[in-house]
Design an enzyme around this catalytic site. Sequence first.
Site, PDB file in Angstrom:
ATOM      1  N   GLY A  55       0.795  -1.332  -0.016  1.00  0.00           N
ATOM      2  CA  GLY A  55      -0.010  -0.113  -0.015  1.00  0.00           C
ATOM      3  C   GLY A  55       0.640   1.231   0.129  1.00  0.00           C
ATOM      4  N   SER A  56       0.185   2.396   0.678  1.00  0.00           N
ATOM      5  CA  SER A  56       0.891   3.590   0.241  1.00  0.00           C
ATOM      6  C   SER A  56       1.995   3.738   1.587  1.00  0.00           C
ATOM      7  CB  SER A  56      -0.090   4.807   0.465  1.00  0.00           C
ATOM      8  OG  SER A  56      -0.827   4.425   1.739  1.00  0.00           O
ATOM      9  N   ARG A 112       1.801   6.168   3.583  1.00  0.00           N
ATOM     10  CA  ARG A 112       0.975   6.473   4.739  1.00  0.00           C
ATOM     11  C   ARG A 112       0.486   5.458   5.476  1.00  0.00           C
ATOM     12  NH1 ARG A 112      -4.054  10.374   4.517  1.00  0.00           N
ATOM     13  NH2 ARG A 112      -4.763   8.699   3.315  1.00  0.00           N
ATOM     14  N   GLY A 126       1.588   2.438   5.427  1.00  0.00           N
ATOM     15  CA  GLY A 126       2.505   1.425   6.007  1.00  0.00           C
ATOM     16  C   GLY A 126       3.196   2.177   7.279  1.00  0.00           C
ATOM     17  N   GLU A 160       5.352  -3.202   1.632  1.00  0.00           N
ATOM     18  CA  GLU A 160       5.876  -2.763   0.110  1.00  0.00           C
ATOM     19  C   GLU A 160       5.063  -1.639   0.197  1.00  0.00           C
ATOM     20  OE1 GLU A 160       8.208  -3.622  -1.556  1.00  0.00           O
ATOM     21  OE2 GLU A 160       8.308  -5.458   0.258  1.00  0.00           O
ATOM     22  N   CYS A 212       3.428   1.080  -8.296  1.00  0.00           N
ATOM     23  CA  CYS A 212       4.214   1.781  -7.329  1.00  0.00           C
ATOM     24  C   CYS A 212       5.663   1.593  -8.057  1.00  0.00           C
ATOM     25  CB  CYS A 212       4.353   1.135  -6.111  1.00  0.00           C
ATOM     26  SG  CYS A 212       4.766  -0.748  -6.188  1.00  0.00           S
TER      27      CYS A 212
END
Length: 505
Positions: A233-234, A236, A238, A256, A290
């Site tokens: 994910g992002s 933010r 994480g 990730e 990503c």
Amino acid sequence: MNASTQWIVGNPSDYVDGQWRAIAGDEIQSKNPANPGQVVWSGTPELTHVDAAVTAARAAFAHWKQLGQHERANHLRAFSAACKKFAEPLAQVITLEMGKTIAESRGEVKLISDKIDITLQESTLARVTNFEVDPGGGRKGFCRFQPYGVMAVLGPFNFPAHLPNGHWVPSLLMGNTVVFKPSEKTPAVGQWIAAIAEVAGFPRGVFNLVQGGVETAKRLTCHADIDGVMLTGSWRAGRAVLQANLDRPGRIVALEMGGSNPAIVWQDADIRAAVLECVRSAYATTGQRCTCTRRLIVHRSIAQRFVSAFTKVASTMIIAPGDAPEPNFMGPLVDQHAVNAFFDKQTIIREGGGRVLLEGVRMDRAGFFVTPSLIEVARFEKAGDSETFAPLVQVSVVDELQDAIAQANATEFGLAAAVFTHQHSVWQECLQELRAGCVNWNYGTAGASSKLPFGGLGRSGNLRPAGSFALDSAVFPVASMEVSSQDTAATSAATGLLATAKWFQ
Ligand code: SIN
């Protein structure tokens, strides 16, 4: 949408302890990004289902662990077979819910089974295969890998099947049980996955699904009875997981996250190949990967030719609904929020002095369709670097390789980088100096191989790569020194004690 697609999409549910638990309401809705009037999935998350799912996963753990790797591998093979059986409706749901082209969705579904095959290969498993050593002194030394227990898997919307699959396949194989929370943008895909897990016949509680957004994610990742969190994910998201688990250093957290990925195009590069790879990597999945290229760093001597060819290819690629006949390259963005973020980023860069070479605009049709953007900037700086999931790439022009490398490294992230050159020495210098987890030569930043590790530095990850290294995060090593009971006294390491402890004889 065919009948089997409707079957699953029409019944919003969680999947807990081998049972479907219906969800009412409409707090979360996913909509077809190509036709936002069409609601795909709708439900109000039930936080109590999170607790029930963790309890079920905990209860299932002992038996699943004890089953042995061979049996667990057979369950994963059954999951792979069920994915193949439902490949087409699953691909259709991916396209319907997040907008990517159907060709891409079919490719994504294929990656699920490929990942299982790769994980089961001896060469991949070698990283976590028990081993024996001779520590000397008549002792035997063993390293045995043990599963953690209950893993929370949080998936992204851009690869709603393939990327979380990359977390639960190694987790399940090594004996962990799983609670999966898909992105709130792709709940229908999540539900399809759980239905496939049910068809595959995992024992009750081994694979659970809970739907929801931030509150569900919080409840799950802060739950006292989980043993690990695996998130794609992002930054933010994480960061929130890391913060929530500061007091639990023994909990495995594998993150990730995003990227701000550079491609250096050197003076001797094959311009045609570099342009095609850079356009592909910048705009694949409408810039919602990503690994997408966000920064082009081009040698001055070829900059004009490169930029003009790039602009031509980018402005003529086909943008259409994901289920349109091929060859379309780009579907819509996932939602209105993504469209706003795209235009905001374009404006911010322009106002910061960027020269817009290809302006991204809203397409004159229903759905979240935008055209790609290319903006020239004076140079790339670390300050203010952020990731925007959208078809926007910036370009800077350089004279020296060291400056190209410095600008490529001037980022908060460090996921992927690409270098386009014929010169081995240029490639070698970049390989040594670029700070990223994936560094490619004459191949774009996007499109990682499941046969290699996949992870990054900085805000891209916490150094627990996924891909073929994901098994490492599914187990912890237990070191044992073993001496059979009759040999214990003879082999005691406490030699200094032997003289004073004669009375033992
Ligand atoms: C992603 O993780 O977003 C994409 C991976 C890839 O490009 O292969």
